[in-house]
Design a protein around this motif. Sequence first.
Motif, PDB file in Angstrom:
ATOM      1  N   ARG A 158       0.846  -1.192   0.000  1.00  0.00           N
ATOM      2  CA  ARG A 158       0.000   0.000   0.000  1.00  0.00           C
ATOM      3  C   ARG A 158       0.879   1.237   0.000  1.00  0.00           C
ATOM      4  O   ARG A 158       2.033   1.204   0.404  1.00  0.00           O
ATOM      5  CB  ARG A 158      -0.911   0.005   1.246  1.00  0.00           C
ATOM      6  CG  ARG A 158      -0.179   0.235   2.548  1.00  0.00           C
ATOM      7  CD  ARG A 158      -1.064  -0.031   3.751  1.00  0.00           C
ATOM      8  NE  ARG A 158      -2.153   0.900   3.862  1.00  0.00           N
ATOM      9  CZ  ARG A 158      -2.153   1.947   4.679  1.00  0.00           C
ATOM     10  NH1 ARG A 158      -1.097   2.221   5.416  1.00  0.00           N
ATOM     11  NH2 ARG A 158      -3.193   2.740   4.757  1.00  0.00           N
ATOM     12  N   GLU A 159       0.283   2.355  -0.462  1.00  0.00           N
ATOM     13  CA  GLU A 159       0.997   3.616  -0.470  1.00  0.00           C
ATOM     14  C   GLU A 159       0.940   4.244   0.912  1.00  0.00           C
ATOM     15  O   GLU A 159       0.033   4.010   1.700  1.00  0.00           O
ATOM     16  CB  GLU A 159       0.376   4.559  -1.500  1.00  0.00           C
ATOM     17  CG  GLU A 159       0.495   4.054  -2.923  1.00  0.00           C
ATOM     18  CD  GLU A 159      -0.113   5.016  -3.924  1.00  0.00           C
ATOM     19  OE1 GLU A 159      -0.619   6.076  -3.498  1.00  0.00           O
ATOM     20  OE2 GLU A 159      -0.081   4.712  -5.122  1.00  0.00           O
ATOM     21  N   GLY A 160       1.924   5.099   1.202  1.00  0.00           N
ATOM     22  CA  GLY A 160       1.932   5.790   2.481  1.00  0.00           C
ATOM     23  C   GLY A 160       3.340   6.093   2.919  1.00  0.00           C
ATOM     24  O   GLY A 160       4.311   5.559   2.368  1.00  0.00           O
ATOM     25  N   ALA A 161       3.427   6.964   3.928  1.00  0.00           N
ATOM     26  CA  ALA A 161       4.750   7.397   4.389  1.00  0.00           C
ATOM     27  C   ALA A 161       5.180   6.680   5.658  1.00  0.00           C
ATOM     28  O   ALA A 161       6.238   6.976   6.196  1.00  0.00           O
ATOM     29  CB  ALA A 161       4.740   8.909   4.621  1.00  0.00           C
ATOM     30  N   GLY A 162       4.365   5.767   6.162  1.00  0.00           N
ATOM     31  CA  GLY A 162       4.738   5.047   7.371  1.00  0.00           C
ATOM     32  C   GLY A 162       4.585   5.879   8.625  1.00  0.00           C
ATOM     33  O   GLY A 162       5.408   5.782   9.540  1.00  0.00           O
ATOM     34  N   LEU A 163       3.515   6.694   8.696  1.00  0.00           N
ATOM     35  CA  LEU A 163       3.309   7.569   9.855  1.00  0.00           C
ATOM     36  C   LEU A 163       2.180   7.114  10.770  1.00  0.00           C
ATOM     37  O   LEU A 163       2.071   7.583  11.894  1.00  0.00           O
ATOM     38  CB  LEU A 163       3.012   9.002   9.384  1.00  0.00           C
ATOM     39  CG  LEU A 163       4.149   9.726   8.684  1.00  0.00           C
ATOM     40  CD1 LEU A 163       3.674  11.098   8.208  1.00  0.00           C
ATOM     41  CD2 LEU A 163       5.341   9.884   9.605  1.00  0.00           C
TER      42      LEU A 163
END
Length: 247
Positions: free
Chosen positions: A207-212
Amino acid sequence: MDKQPAALTPSACPPPESDFGKRAFMRMVSHELRTPLNSIIGFAEVLTHELYGPLGAPQYTEYAGIIRDSGKKLLSLFNDVLELVRLESEPNLLRPEIKTLPPHIHDAARRHAACARARGVNILPGLTDAELSARFDPRGLGLCLDHLIGNAIDFTPEGRDVEITARPDGEFVDIAVFNPGKAPDPADIPRLMRPFEQGASDYNRSREGAGLGWSIVKLASEAMGGSFSVQSDPRNGLKATVRLKRR
């Protein structure tokens, strides 16, 4: 004798320079970036739905939709970064009070119902005590649940259920979000709790995302006097738990 300047009391000491930098960053992002980005999303929405007449070639409508969706993803990232900076720099940002839990959990489930349906996933809030209460800040709890439910929907196979439970455990209440499907190796959990951490596994890159998300949930839980933990079984699923004080 010359009078010595009075020592600054802790309350009179200016904030650290790093705090000024974080606040300046938040002001810049809030206005200079989010405002034009909202305009981009809004006008792209107008074009996508051809509110003022047909655009002509069908590719134009497709491209307008890509602009809109990309803007929404970027806005979501900005909002997550802002929340992370706020929670790190303002420890008293959240004001927990004793409140009834189930209405806030049901509200969070409703916010994600459309997304769950679109992915063929069910959200099951299994709450047995309608009067169960805990000490929390409504915005902080909503922030935690939005990240955990959204994450659970992303990794739940079509036709399966995201389960939400809230149960007392001594002096605490545990709010757990469980999803079947892909889950990280338990050894990766401490690292994935840190901001911007993503691994190379299928789970982390699916999945997409910045890991926050988990970092925000952890900071928000602690700001409310609670804690956050994750139990992972790569073959059976993941259980993320926000623990709050009852009093």
